[in-house]
Design an enzyme around this catalytic site. Structure first.
Site, PDB file in Angstrom:
ATOM      1  CE  LYS A 219      -1.866   3.494   8.757  1.00 15.73           C
ATOM      2  NZ  LYS A 219      -1.636   4.690   7.923  1.00 15.73           N
ATOM      3  CB  SER A 273      10.320   4.156   5.368  1.00 16.04           C
ATOM      4  OG  SER A 273       9.723   4.227   6.641  1.00 16.04           O
ATOM      5  CB  THR A 274      14.490   0.816   6.028  1.00 19.91           C
ATOM      6  OG1 THR A 274      14.495   0.248   4.716  1.00 19.91           O
ATOM      7  CG2 THR A 274      15.385  -0.012   6.938  1.00 19.91           C
ATOM      8  CD  GLU A 275      12.637   6.956  10.382  1.00 21.81           C
ATOM      9  OE1 GLU A 275      12.693   7.415   9.237  1.00 21.81           O
ATOM     10  OE2 GLU A 275      12.327   7.631  11.383  1.00 21.81           O
ATOM     11  CD  GLU A 294       7.837  -4.283  -1.410  1.00 18.31           C
ATOM     12  OE1 GLU A 294       6.672  -4.689  -1.423  1.00 18.31           O
ATOM     13  OE2 GLU A 294       8.288  -3.452  -2.207  1.00 18.31           O
ATOM     14  CB  CYS A 328      10.117  -0.378  -2.760  1.00 18.54           C
ATOM     15  SG  CYS A 328       9.078  -1.612  -3.560  1.00 18.54           S
ATOM     16  CD  GLU A 428      13.403   3.897  -0.664  1.00 16.78           C
ATOM     17  OE1 GLU A 428      13.131   3.955   0.541  1.00 16.78           O
ATOM     18  OE2 GLU A 428      12.929   3.051  -1.434  1.00 16.78           O
TER      19      GLU A 428
END
Ligand code: NAD
Length: 525
Positions: A219, A273-275, A294, A328, A428
């Site tokens: 995706k 993203s971390t979210e 990652e 990143c 970030e």
């Protein structure tokens, strides 16, 4: 499988590398390449479909959406808007391919396939580089070098096709027992990737998938999917069997979340993203999928007063400005020892002023645009926050206008006198923004460097070996560079810790993570 006719462009221009930077840099003061000639790839223009079981098909909903060139805001194609129904079909196709002969191909067959892909990659190098530049904005110097890096990565994974082994182990069981350990391909892997370098990024999924005999559903990001789709045509030409690689374009909240939650998927490999990473962890709970994540970063890059500033200044600067800060592991928290801070910032300002920002298709451009209007707003929002927080805007800080007004261009930006507690030092930004933070001692800087939720990477610039060793050991992150920044070799790999995710990319460990172990105890009595 049908292929769209594509323009073949034979020009290949290599660019000089900036010392200390992993990325080629074309500065006006350096030897520049020959003029670049390029054509609009014929692949652009039509509505792109989903790749499911070797067939290009429209989304079940029949819907599609526009995709843009971030350098000028023009529509360069339309992408099928895949959703849960399409993910279901793609996972079923991947499962069927996995259960067919593919997962039992011999190592040499998979190796030959990877080598054919590599040959075709190199034959289409310029076309792919141009497509990636038009789709996500990075300068051609960067996308061309990405193609070379992919080739190296393919060769690495081609050397790992014997990883699915059966071994006998010595043991202490009573009687005559033989213990076998089988390592077999894991199954169906879901790959969810971002827009900041999809042509290369997809190889962290395709490489171990093809090396081991897994299958995958990819995706790509809604902002940049074209190079992944074009490369899928090339993969089919190389002989990748139908259903081994499936692609569902679409939005994260639709196709992405359906893939992350799908019970037929054995592993998700995610970059973003971390979210979103947290959502993927939650979605994986249903069938306890394996995960490789990652995520975001706010990496510390630490310059000591004894560093060779001729290397440290451009190296640390490009450790942030490469790909317009959309990497990143960018070293965005730039800690500089106080006694050289003034000189360092002055040199940084001078270096930044010499960088050319513009359409990545132009031959002498160093920094392309940000990916979208949304990212532009985000970055400009942080520039405003930085000034409001009391940091000193030492360079840049403006959106570029005139002939670049329709694109999403930001000047390379440097804030000095930043405190590690400010939002611009903690969050970030994902844009070309450096926060220079002064420090005095090793203990102090290590404490500040590790005072972050992230743990992706870090750097240290010094001539003192013991300082280099102490600081590289002391930074809590998956990767550290000494007197350089951003080099990643697929045989060594990289990874993160803390809120930057887990699961190593590259090296044999990465391939092992696409294998399932099984112990078989045979009573020989
Ligand atoms: P994102 O995490 O939203 O998107 C990355 C990928 O995940 C895309 O393919 C997206 O469609 C998909 N996705 C989104 N929501 C999903 C969900 N609920 N379930 C499954 N898949 C989902 O990142 P973004 O919106 O493109 O960028 C936002 C921020 O993420 C950036 O500003 C940056 O801080 C960070 N980022 C990090 C990287 C990285 O390489 N680590 C790359 C891109 C973005």
């Amino acid at each position: 499988m049908a292929t769209a006719g594509t323009a073949s462009i034979d020009l290949f221009v290599d660019r000089p590398r900036q010392p200390g930077s992993a990325f080629p840099l074309n500065r006006k003061t350096m030897q520049t390449s020959a003029a670049t000639v390029h054509e609009r790839p014929a692949f652009l223009g039509s509505t792109k479909q989903l790749l499911i079981g070797g067939q290009w098909v429209p989304a079940a909903s029949g819907e599609a959406f526009d995709t843009f060139n971030p350098a000028d805001g023009t529509v360069i194609g339309r992408l099928a808007r895949g959703g849960p129904v399409d993910i279901d079909r793609a996972v079923a196709a991947a499962r069927a391919a996995f259960e067919g002969p593919w997962s039992r191909w011999k190592p040499i067959e998979r190796q030959r396939l990877l080598l054919r892909i590599n040959d075709l990659l190199l034959a289409h190098a310029e076309e792919l580089a141009v497509l990636e530049t038009m789709d996500m904005g990075a300068p051609l110097s960067r996308t061309r070098s990405t193609v070379q890096w992919i080739s190296q990565t393919i060769l690495h994974f081609a050397s790992c096709t014997g990883a699915a082994t059966t071994t006998t182990s010595s043991h202490s069981l009573p009687g005559e027992v033989m213990a076998l350990t089988h390592k077999t391909p894991l199954g169906v892997v879901g790959g969810i990737i971002p827009w900041n370098g999809p042509l290369g990024g997809q190889w962290w999924i395709l490489g171990p998938t093809l090396a081991t005999g897994c299958t995958c559903v990819l995706k790509p990001a809604e902002d940049a999917s074209l190079s992944v789709l074009r490369f899928a045509e090339i993969m089919a030409q190389a002989g990748v069997p139908d259903g081994v690689m499936n692609i569902v374009t679409g939005y994260g909240s639709e196709a992405g979340s359906a893939l992350a939650a799908h019970p037929g998927v054995d592993k998700i490999s995610f970059t973003g993203s971390t979210e979103t990473g947290r959502k993927i962890v939650a979605a994986s709970a249903g069938n306890l999928k394996r995960l490789q994540l990652e995520l975001g970063g706010k990496s510390p890059d630490i310059v000591f007063a004894d560093a060779d500033l001729d290397i440290a200044v451009p190296g640390a600067a490009m450790g942030v400005f490469s790909n317009s800060g959309q990497i990143c592991y960018s070293g965005t928290r730039l800690f500089v020892q106080r006694r050289v801070q003034e000189e360092f910032v002055e040199r940084l300002r001078h270096f930044s002023a010499g960088l050319k920002v513009g359409n990545g298709l132009q031959p002498d451009v160093d920094l392309g645009p940000l990916i979208s209007a949304r990212q532009l707003d985000r970055v400009m929002g942080y520039v405003k926050i930085g000034s409001e927080e009391g940091a000193v805007l030492a360079a840049g800080g403006a959106r570029l206008g005139n002939e670049l007004a329709n694109g999403y261009f930001v000047e390379p930006t440097v804030f000095s006198d930043v405190a590690n507690t400010m939002a611009i030092a903690r969050e970030e930004i994902f844009g070309p923004v450096i926060s220079v933070i002064p420090f005095d001692t090793v203990d102090e800087v290590l404490k500040m460097a590790n005072d972050s939720e992230f743990g992706l990477a870090g750097g240290v610039w010094t001539r003192d070996l013991s300082t280099a060793h102490r600081v590289s050991q002391g930074i809590r992150s998956g990767t550290v560079w000494v007197n350089c920044y951003g080099m990643v070799d697929p045989t060594v790999g990289f990874g993160g810790c803390k809120a930057s995710g887990y699961g190593w990319k590259g090296s044999t460990e990465h391939v092992e993570s696409f294998l399932q172990r099984k112990a078989v105890y045979i009573n020989l009595n």
